[in-house]
Design a protein around this motif. Structure first.
Motif, PDB file in Angstrom:
ATOM      1  N   GLU A  61       2.169   4.160   0.757  1.00  0.00           N
ATOM      2  CA  GLU A  61       3.113   4.093   1.878  1.00  0.00           C
ATOM      3  C   GLU A  61       3.781   5.440   2.125  1.00  0.00           C
ATOM      4  O   GLU A  61       3.902   5.887   3.270  1.00  0.00           O
ATOM      5  N   ASN A  62       4.206   6.092   1.052  1.00  0.00           N
ATOM      6  CA  ASN A  62       4.852   7.392   1.211  1.00  0.00           C
ATOM      7  C   ASN A  62       3.866   8.462   1.652  1.00  0.00           C
ATOM      8  O   ASN A  62       4.184   9.303   2.494  1.00  0.00           O
ATOM      9  N   GLU A  63       2.670   8.409   1.091  1.00  0.00           N
ATOM     10  CA  GLU A  63       1.664   9.411   1.429  1.00  0.00           C
ATOM     11  C   GLU A  63       1.337   9.387   2.922  1.00  0.00           C
ATOM     12  O   GLU A  63       1.055  10.423   3.522  1.00  0.00           O
ATOM     13  N   GLN A  64       1.376   8.206   3.529  1.00  0.00           N
ATOM     14  CA  GLN A  64       1.010   8.069   4.938  1.00  0.00           C
ATOM     15  C   GLN A  64       2.219   7.987   5.871  1.00  0.00           C
ATOM     16  O   GLN A  64       2.059   7.658   7.048  1.00  0.00           O
ATOM     17  N   ALA A  65       3.393   8.294   5.361  1.00  0.00           N
ATOM     18  CA  ALA A  65       4.613   8.103   6.150  1.00  0.00           C
ATOM     19  C   ALA A  65       4.557   8.788   7.512  1.00  0.00           C
ATOM     20  O   ALA A  65       4.997   8.221   8.528  1.00  0.00           O
ATOM     21  N   LYS A  66       4.014   9.987   7.578  1.00  0.00           N
ATOM     22  CA  LYS A  66       3.997  10.737   8.836  1.00  0.00           C
ATOM     23  C   LYS A  66       3.023  10.156   9.855  1.00  0.00           C
ATOM     24  O   LYS A  66       3.174  10.379  11.063  1.00  0.00           O
ATOM     25  N   ASP A  67       2.017   9.431   9.383  1.00  0.00           N
ATOM     26  CA  ASP A  67       0.977   8.921  10.277  1.00  0.00           C
ATOM     27  C   ASP A  67       1.053   7.419  10.515  1.00  0.00           C
ATOM     28  O   ASP A  67       0.244   6.863  11.250  1.00  0.00           O
ATOM     29  N   THR A  68       2.016   6.771   9.881  1.00  0.00           N
ATOM     30  CA  THR A  68       2.109   5.324  10.008  1.00  0.00           C
ATOM     31  C   THR A  68       2.933   4.954  11.236  1.00  0.00           C
ATOM     32  O   THR A  68       4.099   5.335  11.347  1.00  0.00           O
ATOM     33  N   PRO A  69       2.352   4.202  12.178  1.00  0.00           N
ATOM     34  CA  PRO A  69       3.101   3.832  13.380  1.00  0.00           C
ATOM     35  C   PRO A  69       4.214   2.833  13.078  1.00  0.00           C
ATOM     36  O   PRO A  69       4.152   2.084  12.100  1.00  0.00           O
ATOM     37  N   ALA A  70       5.227   2.839  13.889  1.00  0.00           N
ATOM     38  CA  ALA A  70       6.336   1.904  13.723  1.00  0.00           C
ATOM     39  C   ALA A  70       5.820   0.470  13.763  1.00  0.00           C
ATOM     40  O   ALA A  70       4.972   0.129  14.591  1.00  0.00           O
ATOM     41  N   GLY A  71       6.326  -0.339  12.833  1.00  0.00           N
ATOM     42  CA  GLY A  71       5.938  -1.744  12.806  1.00  0.00           C
ATOM     43  C   GLY A  71       4.644  -2.031  12.081  1.00  0.00           C
ATOM     44  O   GLY A  71       4.229  -3.194  11.996  1.00  0.00           O
ATOM     45  N   PHE A  72       3.971  -1.007  11.568  1.00  0.00           N
ATOM     46  CA  PHE A  72       2.714  -1.214  10.838  1.00  0.00           C
ATOM     47  C   PHE A  72       2.943  -2.117   9.623  1.00  0.00           C
ATOM     48  O   PHE A  72       2.167  -3.017   9.344  1.00  0.00           O
ATOM     49  N   ASN A  73       4.014  -1.842   8.904  1.00  0.00           N
ATOM     50  CA  ASN A  73       4.449  -2.656   7.769  1.00  0.00           C
ATOM     51  C   ASN A  73       3.378  -2.831   6.693  1.00  0.00           C
ATOM     52  O   ASN A  73       2.657  -3.825   6.654  1.00  0.00           O
ATOM     53  N   TYR A  74       3.327  -1.862   5.805  1.00  0.00           N
ATOM     54  CA  TYR A  74       2.406  -1.955   4.665  1.00  0.00           C
ATOM     55  C   TYR A  74       2.711  -3.193   3.822  1.00  0.00           C
ATOM     56  O   TYR A  74       3.871  -3.544   3.592  1.00  0.00           O
ATOM     57  N   ALA A  75       1.653  -3.830   3.361  1.00  0.00           N
ATOM     58  CA  ALA A  75       1.757  -4.953   2.433  1.00  0.00           C
ATOM     59  C   ALA A  75       0.606  -4.856   1.445  1.00  0.00           C
ATOM     60  O   ALA A  75      -0.409  -4.201   1.715  1.00  0.00           O
ATOM     61  N   VAL A  76       0.771  -5.499   0.295  1.00  0.00           N
ATOM     62  CA  VAL A  76      -0.252  -5.411  -0.747  1.00  0.00           C
ATOM     63  C   VAL A  76      -0.420  -6.765  -1.419  1.00  0.00           C
ATOM     64  O   VAL A  76       0.540  -7.539  -1.534  1.00  0.00           O
ATOM     65  N   ILE A  77      -1.657  -7.041  -1.819  1.00  0.00           N
ATOM     66  CA  ILE A  77      -1.962  -8.276  -2.556  1.00  0.00           C
ATOM     67  C   ILE A  77      -2.751  -7.925  -3.808  1.00  0.00           C
ATOM     68  O   ILE A  77      -3.393  -6.875  -3.879  1.00  0.00           O
ATOM     69  N   PRO A  78      -2.725  -8.824  -4.806  1.00  0.00           N
ATOM     70  CA  PRO A  78      -3.571  -8.611  -5.981  1.00  0.00           C
ATOM     71  C   PRO A  78      -5.045  -8.711  -5.612  1.00  0.00           C
ATOM     72  O   PRO A  78      -5.407  -9.351  -4.608  1.00  0.00           O
TER      73      PRO A  78
END
Length: 472
Positions: free
Chosen positions: A312-329
């Motif tokens: 999430e931090n690595e892509q902060a500059k390229d992540t559009p608003a509302g993309f909302n990273y999520a993760v699953i096992p």
């Protein structure tokens, strides 16, 4: 590690093979291994006290080198260095950053003029096992026994997530601080999934059924970057193996047990993931770097991407608003898996070590003590969106969508999280795993070939007398 325990000629071979020495010339032997007063820089030392338990010289310069990757370097320049300077205002902290740690620092370790504290990370990191074996890494026993900055009545080691000290231990001694408590899983855009009515899968059949739906939408269902991020993928392969057969599958791999790589759970996992590669991935991603493929995910051209919680931090500059990273096992592989669906790979990671032959190793350890304060840890998490190994450091914080999801996944896992260490102990195995994974996922490899290839290299490492062996 003392020279009396190691054969100097073996160390030369090991260090040369690892790239720590530019050439195997006899004159470089003592420079790499150390052992004599003439081989070590004059080292700073101050008086020990309640406020200076490690005996730091308050006026001595401290040199810090940080890897500039997914976590950036602001946490060092804006949080940790100012904390150190507050305690030692007369000390100059010489800071630099590097994207290729080995390229920049190997010549300095060879010449016995290393920096004091190093963040050893990235695709071109130094061979940590070889550094320890060569006597270039400071024993951190005194650091972990020192009092916490937050509570002087507590030893530093007692303020950390269980397993932190052990994760950086080599044959019974702690040499490395693994600082970032990283969770690994399959990352996706919560916005994209909600827009399409997709539900995060828990079983393998649900996983493949969803990948089919995603593919039908014209989106690449699953991707990773073959150029420099194949360790993301072999991590999820081994996560599946651990779920199938239990965490001892990874322990056996770490301990170079006979047949550890050809064990049935590893073979099953390789088979399952090889099928994912053949059916749901793009061969063009083989030649791409991680940030290029991650950008495609930010553009909704890729659905699932395997990674750690630094993403999430690595892509902060390229992540559009509302993309909302999520993760699953990683989904369960079979109905008879030994570990539950919620089990995850999670571990103290991102290596930081102090150079035993630097000018200021006491200052290097003190710098780590400041990193391990609650303020140091909180500042790191605020800037990187990644947890640390410091217990209670995120209390009261407002955290990002990806970190929120990561924390929820960790909470659901409970005590069912695991890790391996062979990648830092034996760089040769790590390199081979990356290459074998790319072959499996992109180039028509198969499970038999994957496990046989890995076992062959593991056996070679085990039989090589120049490589020191580590156990857990």
């Amino acid at each position: 590690m003392s020279e009396t325990n190691l054969d100097r000629r073996k160390l030369l071979g090991r260090a040369a093979a690892a790239g720590l020495l530019a050439t195997p010339a006899a004159g470089l032997l003592s420079a790499c291994v150390g052992g004599g007063d003439d081989e070590t820089q004059e080292q700073a030392q101050g008086e020990k006290s309640a406020t200076n338990p490690l005996g730091v010289d308050p006026k001595a310069e401290l040199e810090v080198v940080i890897f500039n990757g997914g976590l950036g370097t602001k946490y060092a320049t804006d949080v940790h260095i100012p904390s150190y300077k507050k305690a030692f205002p007369e000390a100059n902290v010489k800071f630099s950053q590097a994207e290729e740690i080995a390229t920049v620092l190997q010549p300095r370790f060879t010449s016995n003029t290393p920096p004091d504290m190093v963040n050893n990370a990235g695709s071109k990191l130094m061979d940590q096992g070889a550094l320890v074996q060569a006597g270039q890494v400071q024993d951190l026993t005194d650091l972990f026994a020192a009092p916490s900055l937050d509570d002087p009545s507590k030893a530093l080691k007692d303020t950390l997530v269980p397993g932190t000290v052990e994760q950086g231990t080599f044959n019974g001694k702690p040499y490395v601080l693994n600082y970032a408590f990283t969770t690994f899983g399959l990352w996706y855009s919560d916005k994209l999934f909600k827009a399409n009515g997709w539900t995060a899968p828990k079983t393998w059949s649900e996983f493949t059924a969803l990948l089919d739906q995603i593919k039908a939408k014209g989106i690449t269902p699953y991707a990773y970057a073959g150029a420099n991020a194949s360790y993301y993928q072999y991590l999820v392969i081994l996560t599946t193996a651990a779920k199938i057969g239990g965490p001892d599958v990874l322990k056996n791999i770490d301990n170079l047990e006979d047949g550890a790589w050809t064990a049935e759970p590893v073979k099953q996992a390789a088979q399952l993931w090889g099928e994912i590669g053949a059916k749901y991935m793009l061969k063009a991603h083989l030649g791409m770097k991680h940030t290029e493929v991650q950008l495609q995910q930010n553009q909704d051209r890729v659905a699932f991407y395997p990674s750690g919680s630094w993403l999430e931090n690595e892509q902060a500059k390229d992540t559009p608003a509302g993309f909302n990273y999520a993760v699953i096992p990683v989904p369960s592989a079979t109905s008879s898996d030994k570990l539950p669906q919620t089990a995850i790979y999670a571990a103290a990671g991102e290596m930081y070590f102090v150079s035993s032959k630097g000018k200021n190793p006491r200052g290097g350890m003190e710098y780590l003590r400041h990193m391990l304060s609650k303020e140091g840890a909180k500042g790191f998490t605020q800037l990187t969106k990644v947890l640390t190994v410091v217990q209670g450091a995120t209390e009261g914080m407002t955290i990002s969508p990806g970190l929120t999801s990561s924390e929820a996944m960790l909470k659901a896992a409970g005590s069912d999280y695991f890790a391996y260490r062979f990648d830092t102990w034996y760089k040769k195995l790590d390199d081979e795993a990356r290459a074998a994974t790319n072959e499996l996922m992109f180039s028509g490899g198969n499970a038999d070939k994957f496990v046989t290839r890995m076992q062959k290299v593991a056996d070679a490492v085990k039989k090589d007398p120049s490589i020191e062996k580590f156990k857990r």
